[in-house]
Write an enzyme that holds these catalytic residues in place. Structure first.
Site, PDB file in Angstrom:
ATOM      1  N   GLU A 108       0.865  -1.176   0.000  1.00 36.00           N
ATOM      2  CA  GLU A 108       0.000   0.000   0.000  1.00 36.00           C
ATOM      3  C   GLU A 108       0.902   1.226   0.000  1.00 36.00           C
ATOM      4  O   GLU A 108       1.907   1.253   0.728  1.00 36.00           O
ATOM      5  CB  GLU A 108      -0.912   0.024   1.224  1.00 36.00           C
ATOM      6  CG  GLU A 108      -1.763   1.280   1.348  1.00 36.00           C
ATOM      7  CD  GLU A 108      -2.655   1.271   2.584  1.00 36.00           C
ATOM      8  OE1 GLU A 108      -3.065   0.167   3.013  1.00 36.00           O
ATOM      9  OE2 GLU A 108      -2.927   2.358   3.124  1.00 36.00           O
ATOM     10  N   GLU A 129      -2.146  11.636   3.688  1.00 34.77           N
ATOM     11  CA  GLU A 129      -3.258  11.477   4.613  1.00 34.77           C
ATOM     12  C   GLU A 129      -3.205  12.620   5.621  1.00 34.77           C
ATOM     13  O   GLU A 129      -2.139  13.162   5.919  1.00 34.77           O
ATOM     14  CB  GLU A 129      -3.181  10.153   5.357  1.00 34.77           C
ATOM     15  CG  GLU A 129      -3.394   8.926   4.508  1.00 34.77           C
ATOM     16  CD  GLU A 129      -3.352   7.654   5.348  1.00 34.77           C
ATOM     17  OE1 GLU A 129      -4.427   7.171   5.722  1.00 34.77           O
ATOM     18  OE2 GLU A 129      -2.237   7.170   5.610  1.00 34.77           O
TER      19      GLU A 129
END
Length: 260
Positions: free
Chosen positions: A135, A140
């Site tokens: 990933e 974020e």
């Protein structure tokens, strides 16, 4: 890392973008057609089962939660009757890439409980289920720590559940009030992320040990995801504040470049 400044004109809308030397544009969405996000470029993840992070929202493909207007993709988290709703767009099974330079210009939402992200997942679980196949989190942020943006990778050897994840963060003033450029440079040797052209995060498995499928599953096709979560293990670590709803996450463009 060498940059050349290129000027792009798409459908009458001009914007400047810094990309590495030797790369060319291979895919983009400038969000210049109002209404539904282009179904030839984007699909949706839908449902409300927590998404592995205890997230509180139910993802939908409704226009209340995602739409294109005035040259921007808008993703909205809101209270819809008895539930919270939002949207998670993806290129999965439409378009994926192995290596490249990925650039996204975005303005983040405000409010405790918001959790916007720009990230990539493998098109297929070539090395097994998460986190074995990898990933890549380009950006974020959680609203309870406003303006702190981060990048991370996850794989079998390094991921957050065992406290070995590789990550970096910085305070970016104006992340929630202005547009900023978030970028990923990913090639055969390493992964690097940038904020407004400045290096934020670098991952090269040899810096931590050996290169193998447990430390580098990043040699397969990955797809892009754009989403706004609500609550959850991280986004809701200080609770949620419904007074900030509807919360709006705006994306000005997504551009993908690969080596010539």
């Amino acid at each position: 890392f060498l940059f050349v400044v290129l000027a792009f004109a798409f459908m009458g809308c001009e914007a400047k973008s810094a990309v590495p030397e030797g790369y060319e544009l291979v895919w983009f969405d400038e969000f210049n057609v109002d209404g539904e996000p282009d179904p030839e470029k984007w699909d949706y993840s839908t449902g409300g089962h927590g998404w592995g992070n205890g997230e509180a929202q139910h993802y939908t493909d409704k226009r209340d939660n995602s739409y294109v207007k005035n040259g921007r993709l808008v993703i909205r988290a809101l209270k819809d009757g008895w539930r919270w709703t939002s949207a998670r767009l993806k290129t999965q099974y439409i378009k994926s890439w192995t290596y490249g330079y990925f650039e996204i210009r975005a303005k983040l939402p405000t409010g405790v409980g918001t959790w916007p992200a720009l990230w990539m997942m493998p098109e297929y679980d070539n090395y097994g289920g998460w986190p074995r196949s990898g990933e890549i989190d380009i950006m974020e942020e959680v609203g309870c720590v406003p303006n702190e943006v981060s990048s991370s990778i996850h794989c079998k050897a390094y991921y957050h559940a065992i406290n070995t994840q590789k990550t970096a963060k910085k305070t970016l003033e104006g992340a929630q009030t202005e547009f900023h450029t978030y970028a990923l440079e990913w090639d055969e040797t390493e992964i690097k992320t940038y904020v407004d052209g400045v290096l934020l995060f670098r991952y090269k498995p040899e810096d931590y040990g050996k290169r193998n499928e447990q430390t580098w599953p990043f040699d397969k096709e990955f797809e892009l995801k754009l989403n706004l979560a609500w609550g959850g293990d991280w986004g809701g670590m200080m609770g949620v504040d419904e007074s900030c709803l509807p919360a709006t996450y705006e994306i000005d463009y997504v551009r993908v470049f690969q080596k010539k």
